[in-house]
Design an enzyme around this catalytic site. Structure first.
Site, PDB file in Angstrom:
ATOM      1  N   SER A 125      -3.135  -2.204 -14.842  1.00 35.24           N
ATOM      2  CA  SER A 125      -3.683  -1.381 -13.730  1.00 35.24           C
ATOM      3  C   SER A 125      -2.571  -1.361 -12.857  1.00 35.24           C
ATOM      4  O   SER A 125      -1.773  -2.450 -12.556  1.00 35.24           O
ATOM      5  CB  SER A 125      -4.872  -1.707 -13.137  1.00 35.24           C
ATOM      6  OG  SER A 125      -5.014  -1.062 -11.746  1.00 35.24           O
ATOM      7  N   GLU A 127      -3.126  -1.511  -9.795  1.00 35.12           N
ATOM      8  CA  GLU A 127      -3.553  -2.289  -8.677  1.00 35.12           C
ATOM      9  C   GLU A 127      -2.907  -3.793  -8.713  1.00 35.12           C
ATOM     10  O   GLU A 127      -2.831  -4.467  -7.750  1.00 35.12           O
ATOM     11  CB  GLU A 127      -5.348  -2.741  -8.985  1.00 35.12           C
ATOM     12  CG  GLU A 127      -5.930  -1.656  -8.365  1.00 35.12           C
ATOM     13  CD  GLU A 127      -5.983  -1.585  -6.804  1.00 35.12           C
ATOM     14  OE1 GLU A 127      -6.233  -2.651  -6.268  1.00 35.12           O
ATOM     15  OE2 GLU A 127      -5.642  -0.673  -6.314  1.00 35.12           O
ATOM     16  N   TYR A 149     -10.395  -8.056  -8.092  1.00 31.44           N
ATOM     17  CA  TYR A 149     -10.060  -7.044  -9.354  1.00 31.44           C
ATOM     18  C   TYR A 149      -8.356  -6.979  -9.809  1.00 31.44           C
ATOM     19  O   TYR A 149      -7.981  -7.361 -11.056  1.00 31.44           O
ATOM     20  CB  TYR A 149     -10.635  -5.789  -9.230  1.00 31.44           C
ATOM     21  CG  TYR A 149      -9.922  -4.595 -10.075  1.00 31.44           C
ATOM     22  CD1 TYR A 149     -10.809  -4.381 -11.416  1.00 31.44           C
ATOM     23  CD2 TYR A 149      -8.998  -3.982 -10.220  1.00 31.44           C
ATOM     24  CE1 TYR A 149     -10.250  -3.488 -12.305  1.00 31.44           C
ATOM     25  CE2 TYR A 149      -8.526  -2.860 -10.913  1.00 31.44           C
ATOM     26  CZ  TYR A 149      -9.188  -2.728 -11.992  1.00 31.44           C
ATOM     27  OH  TYR A 149      -8.666  -1.838 -13.047  1.00 31.44           O
TER      28      TYR A 149
HETATM   29  P1  NAP Z   1     -15.000   2.791 -16.219  1.00 29.55           P
HETATM   30  O1  NAP Z   1     -15.544   4.262 -16.366  1.00 29.55           O
HETATM   31  O2  NAP Z   1     -15.522   1.834 -15.153  1.00 29.55           O
HETATM   32  O3  NAP Z   1     -15.502   2.078 -17.644  1.00 29.55           O
HETATM   33  C1  NAP Z   1     -15.751   0.795 -17.826  1.00 29.55           C
HETATM   34  C2  NAP Z   1     -16.347   0.258 -19.041  1.00 29.55           C
HETATM   35  O4  NAP Z   1     -16.561  -1.194 -19.420  1.00 29.55           O
HETATM   36  C3  NAP Z   1     -17.729   1.104 -19.308  1.00 29.55           C
HETATM   37  O5  NAP Z   1     -17.881   1.456 -20.502  1.00 29.55           O
HETATM   38  C4  NAP Z   1     -18.655  -0.200 -19.188  1.00 29.55           C
HETATM   39  O6  NAP Z   1     -19.920  -0.213 -19.797  1.00 29.55           O
HETATM   40  C5  NAP Z   1     -17.713  -1.395 -19.821  1.00 29.55           C
HETATM   41  N1  NAP Z   1     -17.994  -2.601 -19.446  1.00 29.55           N
HETATM   42  C6  NAP Z   1     -18.271  -3.238 -18.378  1.00 29.55           C
HETATM   43  N2  NAP Z   1     -18.479  -4.679 -18.285  1.00 29.55           N
HETATM   44  C7  NAP Z   1     -18.676  -4.767 -19.623  1.00 29.55           C
HETATM   45  C8  NAP Z   1     -18.697  -6.109 -20.506  1.00 29.55           C
HETATM   46  N3  NAP Z   1     -18.990  -6.995 -19.854  1.00 29.55           N
HETATM   47  N4  NAP Z   1     -19.081  -6.034 -21.835  1.00 29.55           N
HETATM   48  C9  NAP Z   1     -18.499  -4.874 -22.300  1.00 29.55           C
HETATM   49  N5  NAP Z   1     -18.350  -3.554 -21.716  1.00 29.55           N
HETATM   50  C10 NAP Z   1     -18.327  -3.498 -20.467  1.00 29.55           C
HETATM   51  O7  NAP Z   1     -13.568   2.666 -16.274  1.00 29.55           O
HETATM   52  P2  NAP Z   1     -12.381   3.528 -16.792  1.00 29.55           P
HETATM   53  O8  NAP Z   1     -12.120   4.438 -15.413  1.00 29.55           O
HETATM   54  O9  NAP Z   1     -12.699   4.238 -17.814  1.00 29.55           O
HETATM   55  O10 NAP Z   1     -11.117   2.665 -17.101  1.00 29.55           O
HETATM   56  C11 NAP Z   1     -10.887   2.148 -18.059  1.00 29.55           C
HETATM   57  C12 NAP Z   1     -10.040   0.711 -18.083  1.00 29.55           C
HETATM   58  O11 NAP Z   1      -8.707   1.076 -17.628  1.00 29.55           O
HETATM   59  C13 NAP Z   1     -10.785  -0.226 -17.303  1.00 29.55           C
HETATM   60  O12 NAP Z   1     -10.376  -1.624 -17.698  1.00 29.55           O
HETATM   61  C14 NAP Z   1     -10.080  -0.087 -16.090  1.00 29.55           C
HETATM   62  O13 NAP Z   1     -10.073  -1.422 -15.210  1.00 29.55           O
HETATM   63  C15 NAP Z   1      -8.903   0.203 -16.452  1.00 29.55           C
HETATM   64  N6  NAP Z   1      -7.682   1.124 -15.388  1.00 29.55           N
HETATM   65  C16 NAP Z   1      -8.557   2.249 -14.944  1.00 29.55           C
HETATM   66  C17 NAP Z   1      -7.734   3.336 -14.251  1.00 29.55           C
HETATM   67  C18 NAP Z   1      -8.262   4.331 -13.718  1.00 29.55           C
HETATM   68  O14 NAP Z   1      -7.728   5.016 -12.647  1.00 29.55           O
HETATM   69  N7  NAP Z   1      -9.156   4.950 -14.244  1.00 29.55           N
HETATM   70  C19 NAP Z   1      -6.446   3.029 -13.910  1.00 29.55           C
HETATM   71  C20 NAP Z   1      -5.877   1.571 -14.353  1.00 29.55           C
HETATM   72  C21 NAP Z   1      -6.435   1.026 -15.334  1.00 29.55           C
HETATM   73  P3  NAP Z   1     -21.184   0.529 -19.044  1.00 29.55           P
HETATM   74  O15 NAP Z   1     -21.115   1.655 -19.504  1.00 29.55           O
HETATM   75  O16 NAP Z   1     -22.083  -0.362 -19.894  1.00 29.55           O
HETATM   76  O17 NAP Z   1     -21.066   0.026 -17.622  1.00 29.55           O
HETATM   77  O1  G4F Z   2     -11.076   5.426  -5.755  1.00 32.50           O
HETATM   78  P1  G4F Z   2     -10.891   4.033  -5.553  1.00 32.50           P
HETATM   79  O2  G4F Z   2     -12.157   3.112  -5.298  1.00 32.50           O
HETATM   80  O3  G4F Z   2      -9.718   3.395  -6.510  1.00 32.50           O
HETATM   81  P2  G4F Z   2      -8.745   1.922  -6.456  1.00 32.50           P
HETATM   82  O4  G4F Z   2      -9.072   1.199  -5.628  1.00 32.50           O
HETATM   83  O5  G4F Z   2      -7.269   2.871  -6.175  1.00 32.50           O
HETATM   84  O6  G4F Z   2      -8.987   1.501  -8.094  1.00 32.50           O
HETATM   85  C1  G4F Z   2      -8.935   2.722  -9.104  1.00 32.50           C
HETATM   86  O7  G4F Z   2      -7.511   2.690  -9.651  1.00 32.50           O
HETATM   87  C2  G4F Z   2      -7.037   1.461 -10.041  1.00 32.50           C
HETATM   88  C3  G4F Z   2      -5.718   1.726 -10.550  1.00 32.50           C
HETATM   89  O8  G4F Z   2      -4.778   1.751  -9.509  1.00 32.50           O
HETATM   90  C4  G4F Z   2      -7.834   1.007 -11.208  1.00 32.50           C
HETATM   91  F1  G4F Z   2      -7.168  -0.203 -11.972  1.00 32.50           F
HETATM   92  C5  G4F Z   2      -9.259   0.685 -10.903  1.00 32.50           C
HETATM   93  O9  G4F Z   2      -9.843   0.298 -11.884  1.00 32.50           O
HETATM   94  C6  G4F Z   2      -9.713   1.885 -10.288  1.00 32.50           C
HETATM   95  O10 G4F Z   2     -10.030   2.931 -11.312  1.00 32.50           O
HETATM   96  O11 G4F Z   2     -10.009   3.901  -4.171  1.00 32.50           O
HETATM   97  C7  G4F Z   2      -8.640   4.457  -3.831  1.00 32.50           C
HETATM   98  C8  G4F Z   2      -8.607   4.368  -2.138  1.00 32.50           C
HETATM   99  C9  G4F Z   2      -8.394   3.096  -1.616  1.00 32.50           C
HETATM  100  O12 G4F Z   2      -7.331   2.568  -1.109  1.00 32.50           O
HETATM  101  C10 G4F Z   2      -9.722   2.849  -0.980  1.00 32.50           C
HETATM  102  O13 G4F Z   2      -9.719   2.143   0.345  1.00 32.50           O
HETATM  103  O14 G4F Z   2      -9.269   5.055  -1.563  1.00 32.50           O
HETATM  104  C11 G4F Z   2      -9.876   4.361  -0.237  1.00 32.50           C
HETATM  105  N1  G4F Z   2     -11.256   4.846  -0.056  1.00 32.50           N
HETATM  106  C12 G4F Z   2     -11.516   5.406   1.234  1.00 32.50           C
HETATM  107  N2  G4F Z   2     -12.624   5.525   1.404  1.00 32.50           N
HETATM  108  C13 G4F Z   2     -12.208   4.666  -0.396  1.00 32.50           C
HETATM  109  C14 G4F Z   2     -13.115   5.191   0.199  1.00 32.50           C
HETATM  110  N3  G4F Z   2     -12.613   4.417  -1.892  1.00 32.50           N
HETATM  111  C15 G4F Z   2     -13.803   4.474  -2.231  1.00 32.50           C
HETATM  112  N4  G4F Z   2     -14.381   3.965  -3.484  1.00 32.50           N
HETATM  113  N5  G4F Z   2     -14.974   4.638  -1.402  1.00 32.50           N
HETATM  114  C16 G4F Z   2     -14.609   5.456  -0.226  1.00 32.50           C
HETATM  115  O15 G4F Z   2     -15.465   5.594   0.598  1.00 32.50           O
END
Ligand code: NAP
Ligand code: G4F
Length: 339
Positions: A125, A127, A149
C-alpha cells in the site's frame, strides 16, 4: 489445456470481487478464501454464483491456510485479505498486526510448504510512504508509515521480499495507491461521501460529517487496478511496482464534485468533526507509476471526475432502490457511524 488456478484471499472485499471477475473472464479456475462470520459477507461476489469456489480459512489460522493451499495447488495466489481500514488500526493495533502483517507470513509459509511454485501477489500500500520523503513516490522512495496499518503493510511488504530472496519463490508486491468504486466499503472517505450525498439528495439526511478536508490522495478506479495484479504475476522475474494515476486531489475537492453531481453545494452540508481527525495523518500521496506503465502497460482508464460521477450515480440508484423496497411505515436503516 488445463485452466490456471488462482487462489484469492480477501475475495469478499472490493478488490477481491473485481479480481475474481477479471480472472474468470480469462478462463481461470477461481478459488476464494472466506472467513466465518455470523452474517454473510458475500454481497460483492453473490452475482458470481458457483463460478467461484469458496473455502473457509482465516489469515489468523495457519493450519487452514496450509490445508487449502495443499488441496488447491494454485498457480497464482493473490493475498488481498487485510484489516484494511486505517482508523481501525489505531483502535485494534494488535489485530491489525496479526492479520495485515503476520497473516502474510502465514500465507507465504503455506505456499512454501505446500506449493512453492505458486506465484504470489502481495497487496502492498501507498500508506507505507506515509509522511512522504519525496514527491511523487516510486518504488525507490523510502518508507515512513504513520499508522499501525501502514506499519503492518510494511512488514508484509518486506516479508514478501524476504521469501523471494530466501527461498527463490516468485513473490511480488503491488504498491497500490487509493482505488475506489461503488463496491468500496462505506467507512472509506470516498464512499462515505458519495453514499451520504445520495441520502441527502433523496432527502433522508442533511449533514455529512468529515475529518481532515485537506488530506490529498491519488485516487483511481479499482477495476483498472486489479488487472495490474495479474500482469505482475506474468512477468519473467518477480518485481515490485507502484500503481497510481499520478494525480492528487483533496477530500474537499472530492466533496465539491460529488455534491455538484446532484446539484448541491457541499458547503451547505459538510460539517467538520474534530473527532474524525486521525492521531497521525498522511497529508499527501501521489504516485509515479512509470515502471508499471513501461513493463505492465498500466494506464488508468477512469479519471478523477469520472470516478466521482460513477460512485455518486451508483449510490443515488442504490438509495432509490432501498427506498422502493421499504414498506411505507418503516424508517430506512440509519447509516453506521465510523470513527
Ligand atoms: P477490503 O474491501 O477491506 O477487503 C478486505 C478483505 O480481507 C475482505 O474480503 C475481508 O473479509 C478479508 N479479511 C479481513 N480479515 C481477514 C482474515 N483474518 N482472514 C481472511 N480474510 C480476511 O479491502 P480492499 O479495498 O479490497 O483492498 C484489498 C487489499 O489491498 C487489502 O490488503 C488492502 O489493505 C490493500 N490495499 C487497498 C487499497 C485501496 O485503495 N483499496 C490500496 C492499497 C492497498 P470480510 O469480507 O469477511 O471482512
Ligand atoms: O478513505 P480513507 O479512510 O483511506 P486511506 O486512509 O487513504 O487508506 C486507504 O488507502 C490506502 C492506500 O493509500 C489503503 F492501503 C488502505 O487500505 C485504504 O484503502 O481516508 C483518506 C483520507 C485520510 O487522510 C482521512 O483522514 O480522508 C481523510 N478523511 C477525512 N474525513 C476521512 C474522513 N477518512 C475517513 N475514512 N472518514 C472521514 O470522515
Amino acid at each position: 489445456m488445463k485452466p490456471r488456478t488462482a487462489l484469492i484471499t480477501g475475495i469478499t472485499g472490493q478488490d477481491g470481487s473485481y479480481l475474481a471477475e477479471h480472472l474468470l473472464d480469462l478462463d481461470y479456475r477461481v478459488v476464494g478464501i472466506t472467513r466465518r462470520t455470523s452474517s454473510h459477507a458475500d454481497g460483492r461476489i453473490q452475482h458470481l454464483g458457483d463460478r467461484v469456489e469458496l473455502f473457509g480459512a482465516d489469515l489468523l489460522d495457519q493450519t487452514s491456510l496450509l490445508s487449502i493451499v495443499d488441496q488447491v495447488q494454485p498457480d497464482e495466489v493473490y493475498n488481498l485479505a487485510a484489516q484494511s481500514f486505517v482508523t481501525t488500526s489505531w483502535q485494534q493495533p494488535v489485530l491489525t498486526g496479526e492479520v495485515t502483517a503476520l497473516g502474510v507470513t502465514r500465507l507465504l509459509e503455506a505456499a512454501r510448504l505446500a506449493c512453492p511454485t505458486a506465484r504470489v501477489y502481495q497487496a502492498s500500500s501507498s500508506e507505507m510512504f506515509g509522511n512522504v520523503t519525496e514527491t511523487p513516490q516510486n518504488e525507490r522512495t523510502p518508507f515512513y508509515p504513520r499508522s499501525p496499518y501502514g506499519i503492518s503493510k510494511l512488514y508484509g511488504h518486506w516479508i514478501a521480499v524476504n521469501y523471494r530472496e530466501s527461498y527463490g519463490m516468485f513473490v511480488t508486491s503491488g504498491i497500490l495507491f487509493n482505488h475506489e468504486s461503488p463496491r468500496r466499503g462505506r467507512e472509506f472517505v470516498t464512499r462515505k461521501i458519495t453514499h451520504q450525498v445520495a441520502r441527502i439528495a433523496h432527502g433522508l439526511d442533511r449533514e455529512l460529517r468529515l475529518g481532515n478536508l485537506d488530506a490529498r490522495r491519488d485516487w483511481g478506479y479499482a477495476p483498472d487496478y486489479v488487472r495490474t495484479m495479474r500482469e505482475m504475476l506474468q512477468r519473467a522475474q518477480p518485481q515490485d511496482y507502484v500503481v497510481a494515476t499520478g494525480e492528487t486531489h483533496s477530500v474537499r475537492e472530492f466533496c465539491e464534485l460529488a455534491f455538484s453531481e446532484v446539484g448541491l453545494d457541499w458547503e451547505d452540508h459538510v460539517v467538520r468533526d474534530p473527532s474524525l481527525l486521525r492521531p497521525a495523518e498522511v497529508d499527501c500521496l501521489v504516485g509515479d507509476a512509470s515502471a508499471a506503465r513501461r513493463d505492465l502497460g498500466w494506464t488508468p482508464g477512469v479519471g478523477f471526475a469520472d470516478l466521482v460521477r460513477i460512485m455518486v450515480e451508483a449510490d443515488v440508484m442504490l438509495v432509490a432502490r432501498e427506498l422502493e423496497r421499504r414498506p411505507t411505515d418503516e424508517p430506512l436503516a440509519a447509516v453506521p457511524k465510523w470513527r
